[in-house]
Scaffold this active site. Sequence first.
Site, PDB file in Angstrom:
ATOM      1  N   SER A   1       0.827  -1.207   0.000  1.00  0.00           N
ATOM      2  CA  SER A   1       0.000   0.000   0.000  1.00  0.00           C
ATOM      3  C   SER A   1       0.863   1.259   0.000  1.00  0.00           C
ATOM      4  O   SER A   1       1.987   1.269   0.498  1.00  0.00           O
ATOM      5  CB  SER A   1      -0.918   0.021   1.218  1.00  0.00           C
ATOM      6  OG  SER A   1      -1.749  -1.120   1.240  1.00  0.00           O
TER       7      SER A   1
HETATM    8  N1  SAH Z   1      -1.173  -4.258   3.710  1.00  0.00           N
HETATM    9  C1  SAH Z   1      -0.531  -4.833   2.570  1.00  0.00           C
HETATM   10  C2  SAH Z   1      -1.443  -4.700   1.374  1.00  0.00           C
HETATM   11  C3  SAH Z   1      -1.249  -5.777   0.408  1.00  0.00           C
HETATM   12  S1  SAH Z   1      -2.402  -5.779  -0.914  1.00  0.00           S
HETATM   13  C4  SAH Z   1       0.790  -4.154   2.299  1.00  0.00           C
HETATM   14  O1  SAH Z   1       0.904  -2.954   2.551  1.00  0.00           O
HETATM   15  O2  SAH Z   1       1.698  -4.795   1.798  1.00  0.00           O
HETATM   16  C5  SAH Z   1      -3.747  -6.711  -0.237  1.00  0.00           C
HETATM   17  C6  SAH Z   1      -3.423  -8.077   0.247  1.00  0.00           C
HETATM   18  O3  SAH Z   1      -4.660  -8.677   0.627  1.00  0.00           O
HETATM   19  C7  SAH Z   1      -2.801  -9.008  -0.788  1.00  0.00           C
HETATM   20  O4  SAH Z   1      -1.639  -9.570  -0.268  1.00  0.00           O
HETATM   21  C8  SAH Z   1      -3.884 -10.060  -1.018  1.00  0.00           C
HETATM   22  O5  SAH Z   1      -3.377 -11.352  -1.303  1.00  0.00           O
HETATM   23  C9  SAH Z   1      -4.615 -10.046   0.319  1.00  0.00           C
HETATM   24  N2  SAH Z   1      -5.964 -10.584   0.272  1.00  0.00           N
HETATM   25  C10 SAH Z   1      -6.926 -10.408  -0.675  1.00  0.00           C
HETATM   26  N3  SAH Z   1      -8.045 -11.074  -0.343  1.00  0.00           N
HETATM   27  C11 SAH Z   1      -7.796 -11.683   0.844  1.00  0.00           C
HETATM   28  C12 SAH Z   1      -8.554 -12.524   1.707  1.00  0.00           C
HETATM   29  N4  SAH Z   1      -9.804 -12.883   1.432  1.00  0.00           N
HETATM   30  N5  SAH Z   1      -7.964 -12.980   2.837  1.00  0.00           N
HETATM   31  C13 SAH Z   1      -6.694 -12.625   3.160  1.00  0.00           C
HETATM   32  N6  SAH Z   1      -5.927 -11.840   2.394  1.00  0.00           N
HETATM   33  C14 SAH Z   1      -6.468 -11.369   1.246  1.00  0.00           C
END
Ligand code: SAH
Length: 221
Positions: A70
């Site tokens: 993010s």
């Molecule tokens: N907070 C993270 C954001 C990553 S993007 C950072 O700053 O790095 C969002 C993440 O949510 C991805 O890694 C994706 O795989 C995860 N995600 C999407 N749907 C999900 C679900 N149902 N359960 C758990 N993780 C999920």
Amino acid sequence: MNDINLQGIGMTSRRTRDRLISRLKGQGISDEGVLNTLRETPRHIFIDEALSHRAYEDTALPIGFNQTISQPYIVAKMTEVLVSTGPLKRVLEVGTGSGYQTSVLAQLVDQVFSVERIKPLQDKAKERLRQMGLKNVHLQHSDGGMGWPSKAPFDAIMVTAAPEQVPEELLLQLAIGGSLVIPVGQEQQQLKLITRQSDLEYKTRIIENVNFVPLLAGTIR
Ligand code: SAH
């Protein structure tokens, strides 16, 4: 965190990080605890080396598997919104991704529980959080749309991927008085803050328009 790690690349200088913090302040982030935590957190260790020179730009960056770390502004905003709801003991994060947001939360609250559906991302995040010496983080490989029932109730829940609708399971895993910060929608997404006021009463505040990867069902090994 050791200095060798931080000095390995040019863009990790104090000045570069201070510039990011000034920019966040200019965008309205004012919580000193949040600003200091972002200043001290080595975002570059959460990004693959080929892109780590861009770690202190205020932008989302790819982390593989079609996912992104993010944007610092959004990490700051979501964190500020949650910590302003009161002192937080137990916080659930859905979407560990790189682990960057997890590490920011872990420096500001007692215990962080974070779930991720893509196992290789979770493995990398685990190693980075270990490198930072954070001991109050608990990770699970699962579909976070279901929350983490055995660890509920939570004082706060942060979702870092956007569902079309707010998953009811998450609402039910909030403590009374607890808050959920979550992006909701498809092309047009809104960041919402939903507070559980009593057993069945919830209050919603719209924070701003945002752009997250979708919350997906199921897990990947
Ligand atoms: N907070 C993270 C954001 C990553 S993007 C950072 O700053 O790095 C969002 C993440 O949510 C991805 O890694 C994706 O795989 C995860 N995600 C999407 N749907 C999900 C679900 N149902 N359960 C758990 N993780 C999920």
